[in-house]
Design an enzyme around this catalytic site. Structure first.
Site, PDB file in Angstrom:
ATOM      1  N   ASP A 170       0.865  -1.181   0.000  1.00 35.59           N
ATOM      2  CA  ASP A 170       0.000   0.000   0.000  1.00 35.59           C
ATOM      3  C   ASP A 170       0.904   1.234   0.000  1.00 35.59           C
ATOM      4  O   ASP A 170       2.098   1.142   0.312  1.00 35.59           O
ATOM      5  CB  ASP A 170      -0.874  -0.039   1.262  1.00 35.59           C
ATOM      6  CG  ASP A 170      -1.738   1.197   1.430  1.00 35.59           C
ATOM      7  OD1 ASP A 170      -2.228   1.730   0.423  1.00 35.59           O
ATOM      8  OD2 ASP A 170      -1.925   1.630   2.590  1.00 35.59           O
ATOM      9  N   LEU A 171       0.337   2.386  -0.316  1.00 33.45           N
ATOM     10  CA  LEU A 171       1.126   3.620  -0.365  1.00 33.45           C
ATOM     11  C   LEU A 171       1.077   4.391   0.960  1.00 33.45           C
ATOM     12  O   LEU A 171       2.082   4.543   1.646  1.00 33.45           O
ATOM     13  CB  LEU A 171       0.630   4.511  -1.515  1.00 33.45           C
ATOM     14  CG  LEU A 171       1.484   5.736  -1.840  1.00 33.45           C
ATOM     15  CD1 LEU A 171       2.845   5.340  -2.403  1.00 33.45           C
ATOM     16  CD2 LEU A 171       0.742   6.640  -2.826  1.00 33.45           C
ATOM     17  N   GLY A 172      -0.131   4.861   1.337  1.00 36.52           N
ATOM     18  CA  GLY A 172      -0.266   5.720   2.511  1.00 36.52           C
ATOM     19  C   GLY A 172      -0.020   4.995   3.818  1.00 36.52           C
ATOM     20  O   GLY A 172      -0.614   3.956   4.090  1.00 36.52           O
ATOM     21  N   SER A 217      -2.736   1.083  -4.368  1.00 35.89           N
ATOM     22  CA  SER A 217      -3.210   2.185  -3.538  1.00 35.89           C
ATOM     23  C   SER A 217      -4.625   2.620  -3.878  1.00 35.89           C
ATOM     24  O   SER A 217      -4.972   2.762  -5.044  1.00 35.89           O
ATOM     25  CB  SER A 217      -2.259   3.389  -3.705  1.00 35.89           C
ATOM     26  OG  SER A 217      -2.714   4.499  -2.945  1.00 35.89           O
ATOM     27  N   ASN A 218      -5.432   2.811  -2.817  1.00 33.35           N
ATOM     28  CA  ASN A 218      -6.687   3.546  -2.971  1.00 33.35           C
ATOM     29  C   ASN A 218      -6.303   5.029  -3.004  1.00 33.35           C
ATOM     30  O   ASN A 218      -5.829   5.578  -2.008  1.00 33.35           O
ATOM     31  CB  ASN A 218      -7.607   3.323  -1.765  1.00 33.35           C
ATOM     32  CG  ASN A 218      -8.310   1.983  -1.809  1.00 33.35           C
ATOM     33  OD1 ASN A 218      -8.263   1.271  -2.808  1.00 33.35           O
ATOM     34  ND2 ASN A 218      -8.967   1.621  -0.719  1.00 33.35           N
ATOM     35  N   ASP A 251      -2.011  -0.603   5.935  1.00 33.59           N
ATOM     36  CA  ASP A 251      -2.232  -0.093   7.296  1.00 33.59           C
ATOM     37  C   ASP A 251      -3.707  -0.137   7.695  1.00 33.59           C
ATOM     38  O   ASP A 251      -4.055   0.251   8.817  1.00 33.59           O
ATOM     39  CB  ASP A 251      -1.722   1.350   7.424  1.00 33.59           C
ATOM     40  CG  ASP A 251      -2.536   2.325   6.587  1.00 33.59           C
ATOM     41  OD1 ASP A 251      -2.861   1.984   5.430  1.00 33.59           O
ATOM     42  OD2 ASP A 251      -2.851   3.426   7.080  1.00 33.59           O
TER      43      ASP A 251
END
Length: 198
Positions: free
Chosen positions: A6-8, A107-108, A166
């Protein structure tokens, strides 16, 4: 193996309180009021799936939160979400690729954010074999279809993939399709996982 990040708050630290702080400064609406009223509901999800434009999303959110902001002011706040990159995760991604593994980002996100972070953090694209973004795929985590689409694109089975996110719902969504998924609780989770599985 396929490693999906994931990104964030996995590769890049993000903080929505920074967004609300900028909006509060522009609008003079108290920060506490914005914190109370800000929700990631259906318009937020539609924006991440690319179903509504940045302008329509801004309009809906401002109306919902009684925020008297121009689109430029809204955008300035929305872009303030990014805090900084986790260099230790970038290093791990690069080591995995050097060892012959496939490394991708899932990523969303939304178009407004993707006008900023690829330029601000070029290390992400440099450390990944591919980047899968919800607004380009018309799907978002934790929908099973988004994980299956990534597995198909990468030509691997779920058993050959490890996913880091996360968000507990996203982790559970990945597990439902058979992917080994790790909940990233803080900055130590990813390094600790690879230290234990070296």
């Amino acid at each position: 193996m396929l490693y999906i990040f994931d990104l964030g708050n996995v590769i890049i630290d993000i903080d929505f309180n920074r967004v609300l702080g900028v909006w509060s400064d522009y609008s003079r609406v108290p920060l506490a009021t914005l914190q109370q009223n800000f929700t990631m509901d259906e318009p937020f999800h539609q924006h991440e799936r690319g179903e509504i434009s940045d302008e329509a999303f801004a309009q809906q959110l401002c109306a919902q939160m009684s925020l008297p902001l121009s689109f430029e002011q809204f955008s300035a706040g929305w872009q303030a979400v990014f805090v900084g990159i986790r260099h230790e995760v970038i290093d791990i991604m690069q080591r995995l690729r050097a060892a012959g593994h496939r490394v991708v980002v899932l990523s969303n996100t939304n178009r407004l954010h993707t006008t900023l972070w690829p330029e601000q953090y070029p290390q992400v694209r440099a450390a990944a074999d591919a980047i899968y973004l919800s607004q380009e795929m018309g799907l978002r985590k934790p929908d099973a279809a988004i994980y299956q689409r990534v597995l198909e694109a990468e030509n691997v089975s779920a058993a050959e993939a490890v996913f880091f996110d996360d968000n507990a719902a996203n982790v559970e969504g990945a597990r439902q399709v058979g992917i080994d998924a790790i909940l990233v609780k803080d900055k130590t989770t990813v390094p600790d996982y690879f230290a234990a599985n070296a």
